[in-house]
Write a protein that holds these residues in place. Structure first.
Motif, mmCIF file in Angstrom:
data_model
loop_
_atom_site.group_PDB
_atom_site.id
_atom_site.type_symbol
_atom_site.label_atom_id
_atom_site.label_comp_id
_atom_site.label_asym_id
_atom_site.label_seq_id
_atom_site.Cartn_x
_atom_site.Cartn_y
_atom_site.Cartn_z
ATOM 1 N N UNK A 1 0.775 -1.230 0.000
ATOM 2 C CA UNK A 1 0.000 0.000 0.000
ATOM 3 C C UNK A 1 0.815 1.293 0.000
ATOM 4 N N UNK A 2 2.122 1.307 0.343
ATOM 5 C CA UNK A 2 2.854 2.572 0.363
ATOM 6 C C UNK A 2 2.807 3.260 -0.999
ATOM 7 N N UNK A 3 2.709 4.584 -0.985
ATOM 8 C CA UNK A 3 2.676 5.326 -2.239
ATOM 9 C C UNK A 3 3.773 6.376 -2.226
ATOM 10 N N UNK A 4 5.007 5.929 -2.163
ATOM 11 C CA UNK A 4 6.152 6.824 -2.269
ATOM 12 C C UNK A 4 6.608 6.848 -3.717
ATOM 13 N N UNK B 1 -6.348 -8.177 -10.097
ATOM 14 C CA UNK B 1 -6.186 -9.266 -9.133
ATOM 15 C C UNK B 1 -6.139 -10.641 -9.778
ATOM 16 N N UNK B 2 -6.452 -10.729 -11.071
ATOM 17 C CA UNK B 2 -6.413 -12.026 -11.761
ATOM 18 C C UNK B 2 -6.446 -11.793 -13.264
ATOM 19 N N UNK B 3 -6.363 -12.883 -14.017
ATOM 20 C CA UNK B 3 -6.587 -12.850 -15.457
ATOM 21 C C UNK B 3 -5.712 -11.877 -16.227
ATOM 22 N N UNK B 4 -6.326 -11.168 -17.167
ATOM 23 C CA UNK B 4 -5.598 -10.266 -18.054
ATOM 24 C C UNK B 4 -4.923 -9.152 -17.268
ATOM 25 N N UNK B 5 -5.584 -8.642 -16.239
ATOM 26 C CA UNK B 5 -5.003 -7.558 -15.458
ATOM 27 C C UNK B 5 -3.725 -7.975 -14.761
ATOM 28 N N UNK B 6 -3.758 -9.118 -14.076
ATOM 29 C CA UNK B 6 -2.564 -9.610 -13.382
ATOM 30 C C UNK B 6 -1.447 -9.911 -14.373
ATOM 31 N N UNK B 7 -1.791 -10.540 -15.494
ATOM 32 C CA UNK B 7 -0.785 -10.878 -16.504
ATOM 33 C C UNK B 7 -0.184 -9.613 -17.113
ATOM 34 N N UNK C 1 -1.788 -7.860 -3.447
ATOM 35 C CA UNK C 1 -0.524 -7.781 -2.722
ATOM 36 C C UNK C 1 0.454 -8.850 -3.188
ATOM 37 N N UNK C 2 -0.052 -10.035 -3.478
ATOM 38 C CA UNK C 2 0.821 -11.106 -3.966
ATOM 39 C C UNK C 2 1.466 -10.716 -5.301
ATOM 40 N N UNK C 3 0.658 -10.128 -6.190
ATOM 41 C CA UNK C 3 1.170 -9.746 -7.504
ATOM 42 C C UNK C 3 2.105 -8.541 -7.381
ATOM 43 N N UNK D 1 4.003 -7.844 -4.808
ATOM 44 C CA UNK D 1 5.268 -8.353 -4.271
ATOM 45 C C UNK D 1 6.095 -9.009 -5.376
ATOM 46 N N UNK D 2 5.398 -9.692 -6.275
ATOM 47 C CA UNK D 2 6.073 -10.399 -7.371
ATOM 48 C C UNK D 2 6.656 -9.436 -8.398
ATOM 49 N N UNK D 3 5.976 -8.312 -8.624
ATOM 50 C CA UNK D 3 6.363 -7.404 -9.708
ATOM 51 C C UNK D 3 7.092 -6.152 -9.217
ATOM 52 N N UNK D 4 7.193 -5.997 -7.908
ATOM 53 C CA UNK D 4 7.780 -4.769 -7.375
ATOM 54 C C UNK D 4 6.875 -3.578 -7.551
ATOM 55 N N UNK D 5 5.574 -3.851 -7.639
ATOM 56 C CA UNK D 5 4.596 -2.793 -7.854
ATOM 57 C C UNK D 5 3.914 -2.354 -6.579
ATOM 58 N N UNK D 6 2.792 -1.696 -6.739
ATOM 59 C CA UNK D 6 2.019 -1.166 -5.618
ATOM 60 C C UNK D 6 0.577 -1.656 -5.724
ATOM 61 N N UNK D 7 0.044 -2.179 -4.641
ATOM 62 C CA UNK D 7 -1.335 -2.656 -4.608
ATOM 63 C C UNK D 7 -2.206 -1.651 -3.865
ATOM 64 N N UNK D 8 -3.288 -1.227 -4.495
ATOM 65 C CA UNK D 8 -4.210 -0.277 -3.876
ATOM 66 C C UNK D 8 -5.647 -0.747 -4.093
ATOM 67 N N UNK D 9 -6.492 -0.646 -3.068
ATOM 68 C CA UNK D 9 -7.885 -1.056 -3.243
ATOM 69 C C UNK D 9 -8.602 -0.142 -4.228
ATOM 70 N N UNK D 10 -9.426 -0.752 -5.085
ATOM 71 C CA UNK D 10 -10.154 0.019 -6.090
ATOM 72 C C UNK D 10 -11.440 -0.699 -6.469
#
Length: 253
Positions: free
Chosen positions: A3-6, A19-25, A48-50, A52-61
């Motif tokens: 969740x950090x947004x730095x 969270x799955x499918x085309x978006x996660x891929x 969050x799992x994705x 962590x895997x991609x070095x990205x940021x997970x935010x609820x939407x």
């Protein structure tokens, strides 16, 4: 990252329905190309799992909730150079005819596919323009190019989403933003499972006897379009399995 947004040194790309499918891929493919993916969806644990895997940021939407979109957009801006948006959130519910139309199904499909795309695109366009090299990719469907019996709610929503995206192509002419519509045919993801209310047997029958597209196939196309030189705009890409000629016409083994 979760969740950090730095601020990040990498160009930021927002992927909805991630969270799955085309978006996660797509998040994985774009991260491999050097983007910092910001993953938005309701299922934060999977995001969050994705992330962590991609070095990205997970935010609820929740793209059907204007307040959720507003909060999301505000946090995305804190990350810095927002250059990409992949509008992937959406989906289908039910296969009722117009005579038997379920208004709640229609309402959800229009909220998620049309209004949701409008909300997130509207919110991020100022940042995309300000980046000097923005790119909006919208995942529509061949259902946005044709119709089929029992699909009126979904096909009408996807036609509207496609019209929204293609209208932007003219409205943003002269601005440093590219727009790519990708319209897939049969892709084996959770799509049919959602459409049939979790009925696995019905969902599996959609792909019986064919080799459908995969989420990775579509994601590779997203990444390809976004990796072209900034003066090259791939406007509309229609992709189907070899075994599919139209929305309802398949060759089945």
């Amino acid at each position: 990252m979760t969740s950090p947004t730095t601020a990040t040194d990498r160009p930021v790309v927002v992927v909805t329905g991630a969270s799955s499918g085309i978006g996660a891929a797509s998040a994985r493919a774009l991260a491999a190309d050097g983007w910092h993916p910001v993953l938005g969806a309701r299922r934060l644990d999977r995001l969050r799992e994705i992330a962590d895997e991609t070095g990205g940021t997970a935010l609820p939407l929740d793209v059907t909730d204007a307040a959720s979109v507003e909060t999301f957009v505000g946090r995305v801006r804190d990350l810095g150079n927002v250059r990409g948006l992949v509008n992937n959130a959406g989906g289908a519910k039910g296969t009722e005819t117009v005579m038997d139309a379920d208004e709640e199904h229609w309402r959800w499909m229009w909220e998620s596919n049309v209004l949701g795309t409008m909300r997130i695109t509207k919110g991020l366009l100022p940042s995309l323009i300000a980046s000097g090299d923005g790119h909006v990719v919208t995942i529509t469907s061949i259902a946005g190019l044709e119709t089929y019996d029992g699909g009126s709610g979904y096909t009408s929503a996807k036609h509207a989403e496609g019209a929204l995206h293609r209208t932007l192509r003219g409205e943003l002419l002269g601005q440093p933003v590219r727009l790519t519509e990708i319209a897939p045919g049969a892709v084996e993801t959770e799509f049919s499972l959602v459409r049939f209310g979790g009925d696995t047997e019905r969902a599996d029958k959609v792909y019986d006897g064919i080799t459908p597209l995969t989420a990775d196939d579509v994601a590779a196309t997203v990444a390809f379009a976004m990796s072209r030189p900034s003066h090259v705009n791939l406007d509309t890409i229609v992709m189907k399995p070899r075994d599919q000629a139209s929305g309802m016409r398949f060759y089945r083994q």
